[in-house]
Design an enzyme around this catalytic site. Structure first.
Site: not given
Length: 810
Positions: A500-502
């Site tokens: 997640v988040e990149g």
């Protein structure tokens, strides 16, 4: 005489390059040296006049700014514009987002260590520490992760209510709106402690304080929006989520198909100007229970109700989930974690224009807003949750390695196990250093886009290494799930943080160096901005200034890299004092090498570097480890240079420096232009590669401090939750470790008696009774040994179930 002149010329060149002389310094050197060389060469008068004429023209062209721009800079600018890689709007907005912090110092090639050491010491305020010691402690005591993940697949209702009542959803919200208004470091400390007890609870607490409605409202919301929502968010009366990712748009957020169309419609019984929305999102944490949904979508104005433009760009809005057409409630099930995550769909959802975050002036600015907020949230949430799990792995693996015995020896003292323990301890030390320093950056007012990517990637990646090693140390204890298994859920859920988040592959191969090379470099962004400037005169002035400063910068880093490599960096002036002095010198040496390598890569490959993802990833590894090593030095200084922590310091720095060397070698082996690869190898490694990974002895020192209670072990695991209850799995482990150490003299006495045939019983409990009856131990010592046996047995035993109990909800 020729030798003397050669030495003088070389010396002047090295001095001018080393100290990054301006163009005037170089021109003055030419004015002095060229006539001197010409005269000493005894050439004819005619040739001498030609040399003077050529020198005068050279100085005139390069020394008069107008002529230099007209004849040189403008020509180079044309070429630069042709080779400049194409950058999409979303890429450009990502580049423009955030701020440059310590990454800029590393890209400079000569980091100012005084700046690092002058930063405030990391730590919490008295109010924040009290919250961690009380409210967070209470919350952790309420959490039973097996019950949460296996039986309920959710947090208990009383835990949800406690989280809301005590303001956990409002840590970033100012007190004037009813929030806690905590620092980034406090936010990080809370998530770290909760995550060390339950990953589900950790995610539930961190998401409302990360990228989402609260943060977006604080930075961009109108006064009316803040007054309407922030107090309700702080008190838990609204449960927020933010919806960005969809089935056809993950990392490529610019491709989101979710749309809004400007139109008139009915809202609360009135005809108003608004937006009709349609979306399909997935992987949205808290969406199943959210009451307030932040939404990213592309806004269109086909009827030109707002102006001439039809496609208005990515826009953000707040959507109450009780509006007609909004669908939430269904859940994903990410790797047996019970945090609430699921899809959301909107069909013909009509909202008024004032639901746009920040109002109509923020139309089309959504991606930039997200990037600014993401850099802050990514600096805190995922590093903190990874560190929480790593601290649990350190504490439990060290204790288990000392309590569990095989072949009459604690398993933690076997060299193979020591190797794993050393990696667990050393990597956790690095992770915690990065967590603390990156959160400090946010508290200093930074939005560290590159640094946050480094912290996110390396904390989650090293967290994966830590949990894998911890599982190996625990063996069968780690793989049998149940109430007494404190590692398995963390092992299962580790890929979530990596995704997640990149996603980490994307972060390493595209973001860290790809964004850093432009954003953190002292001149590249200025050159690019000049190239995009439509004002020809301004573009020429800016490019000329940046380009020639860039040349001086690159020459300096090349010379510094060679000289530092030849001297081992021993002549570099850095903060003094053992045991860190040499590390500052070596990092300075590699920073200069990195800056030069980055310039060569960009100059030789140009826009093609964007597609050389593996090369970019390795350069990113160099930058990352320079940052991580800086964080380790900062942590050691902040902690007061404790001597007991020196094994951790040395392991972390030796590992980081070796990783830097390995990453450089990977760049050189795979650099497409072999001539420049050879040049880089000579500049970076003039005497070859001399860095080594941490030695076996170093690993032994780190493992030893994990196996024994002490100040170093306590500092390494500071901030995690430990339930001091022998019925709790981790609490029992802590008690067993203390008991094992206390009973070692008694156990030695019994073993001696067995060898001398004074004790015959094989069963340990019967042997204790036999020893007491034989007078080898007194009754109190027998009770102590019996308790020790029961504690060790509880720690070693694994859970078992009747087949019906393994059904979810049983």
């Amino acid at each position: 005489m020729a030798i003397t002149i050669t030495v003088v010329v070389l010396t002047v060149f090295l001095l001018l390059a080393f100290f990054r002389s301006s163009i005037w310094g170089w021109l003055f050197a030419f004015l002095v040296l060229v006539p001197m060389i010409a005269i000493e060469s005894r050439i004819s008068d005619g040739a001498l006049k030609n040399i003077y004429l050529a020198l005068a023209i050279f100085v005139l062209v390069f020394g008069v700014p107008y002529l230099r721009r007209l004849l040189i800079s403008n020509f180079i600018l044309k070429i630069f514009r042709k080779i400049l890689p194409q950058v999409s709007q979303t890429e450009q907005e990502a580049l423009d987002a955030g701020t440059v912090w310590w990454d800029g110092e590393l890209f400079s090639g000569r980091p100012r260590w005084s700046k690092l050491l002058d930063m405030p010491k990391t730590g919490l305020s008295e109010r924040e520490q009290a919250f961690v010691d009380n409210e967070v402690e209470t919350l952790c005591g309420m959490l039973d992760d097996w019950d949460i993940t296996h039986t309920r697949q959710d947090l208990p209702p009383e835990v949800w209510q406690y989280i809301k009542d005590k303001g956990f959803f409002g840590m970033i919200i100012p007190q004037e709106y009813g929030g806690l208004e905590f620092s980034a470091q406090a936010h990080s400390a809370v998530v770290t402690k909760v995550a060390s007890r339950s990953g589900t609870a950790g995610v539930t607490v961190m998401v409302p304080n990360s990228l989402g409605p609260a943060e977006l409202l604080l930075k961009y919301g109108t006064a009316e929006q803040k007054d309407k929502y922030l107090n309700r968010l702080a008190k838990g009366l609204e449960v927020p989520c933010f919806a960005l990712t969809g089935p056809f748009a993950g990392s490529d957020a610019g491709a989101i198909p979710d749309s809004g169309v400007v139109c008139h419609g009915e809202f609360n019984g009135q005809q108003v100007l608004g937006i009709r929305l349609n979306w399909e999102k997935r992987y949205i944490t808290l969406a199943p229970v959210a009451t307030l949904l932040g939404l990213a979508f592309k806004l269109y104005d086909p009827e030109h109700l707002l102006g001439a433009e039809e496609s208005l760009g990515i826009t953000l809005a707040l959507i109450p989930t009780d509006l007609p057409g909004v669908q939430t409630g269904r859940r994903h099930f990410p790797l047996n974690s019970a945090f609430l995550n699921g899809p959301t769909v909107g069909k013909d959802v009509f909202i008024p224009m004032d639901y746009i975050i920040g109002g109509m002036t923020r139309i089309g600015q959504g991606w930039r807003m997200l990037m600014d907020c993401l850099s802050v949230g990514r600096s805190i949430s995922l590093p903190a949750s990874a560190v929480g799990g790593a601290k649990l792995a350190v504490r439990s693996s060290g204790a288990y390695g000392r309590v569990r015995k095989q072949f009459h020896m604690p398993v933690g003292k076997f060299e193979g196990v020591e190797e794993a323990l050393a990696r667990i301890g050393g990597n956790t030390y690095v992770m915690d250093a990065a967590r603390r320093m990156t959160a400090l950056a946010v508290d200093l007012g930074e939005k560290p886009s590159v640094v946050s990517a480094i912290a996110k990637y390396h904390c989650t990646e090293r967290g994966r290494m830590v949990i894998n090693d911890a599982m190996d140390v625990h063996g069968g204890k780690g793989i049998c799930m149940g109430p007494d298994n404190y590692l398995a859920r963390m092992y299962q859920q580790t890929p979530i943080g990596i995704t997640v988040e990149g996603a980490n592959i994307l972060t390493r191969s595209l973001m860290i160096f790809g964004q850093g090379a432009v954003r953190s470099h002292p001149y590249v962004l200025k050159e690019m901005q000049a190239a995009h400037n439509q004002n020809a005169e301004r573009a020429s002035l800016d490019f000329d200034r940046a380009f020639f400063a860039h040349i001086s910068f690159s020459l300096s880093n090349a010379v510094r890299s060679v000289l530092y490599g030849l001297s081992g960096g021993r002549l570099i002036y850095v903060p003094t004092g053992a045991p860190t002095h040499r590390y500052y010198q070596l990092l300075t040496r590699y920073a200069a090498s990195f800056a030069f390598a980055a310039d060569i890569a960009m100059a030789v490959l140009g826009g093609g570097l964007k597609r050389k993802e593996k090369l970019s990833a390795r350069l990113g590894d160099v930058l990352s480890n320079l940052y991580l090593c800086s964080a380790v030095l900062k942590k050691f200084e902040d902690d007061g240079r404790p001597q007991a922590d020196e094994p951790l310091l040395h392991w972390a720095m030796e590992d980081g420096l070796y990783r830097i060397q390995t990453a450089f070698d990977g760049v050189l082996q795979n650099f497409p232009n072999r001539l420049f690869a050879l040049l880089l190898r000579v500049v970076i490694f003039p005497l070859g590669q001399c860095r080594k990974p941490p030695s076996d002895d170093r690993g032994h020192q780190v493992a030893a401090l994990m196996l024994t209670p002490g100040s170093a072990r306590d500092r390494l695991t500071a901030g995690m939750y430990i339930k001091h209850d022998e019925q709790d799995a981790v609490g029992a482990l802590e008690a067993a470790l203390a008991s094992t150490l206390a009973c070692e003299p008694l156990q030695a006495r019994l073993e001696h008696a067995v060898k001398n045939h004074k004790l015959k019983e094989r069963d340990e409990m019967l042997r204790i009774a036999e020893a007491r009856e034989a007078g080898l131990i007194n009754p109190e010592e027998a009770i102590q040994l019996e308790r020790d046996y029961m504690l060790r047995r509880k720690v070693i035993m694994v859970d078992d179930f009747a087949s019906g109990q393994l059904q979810a909800g049983k």
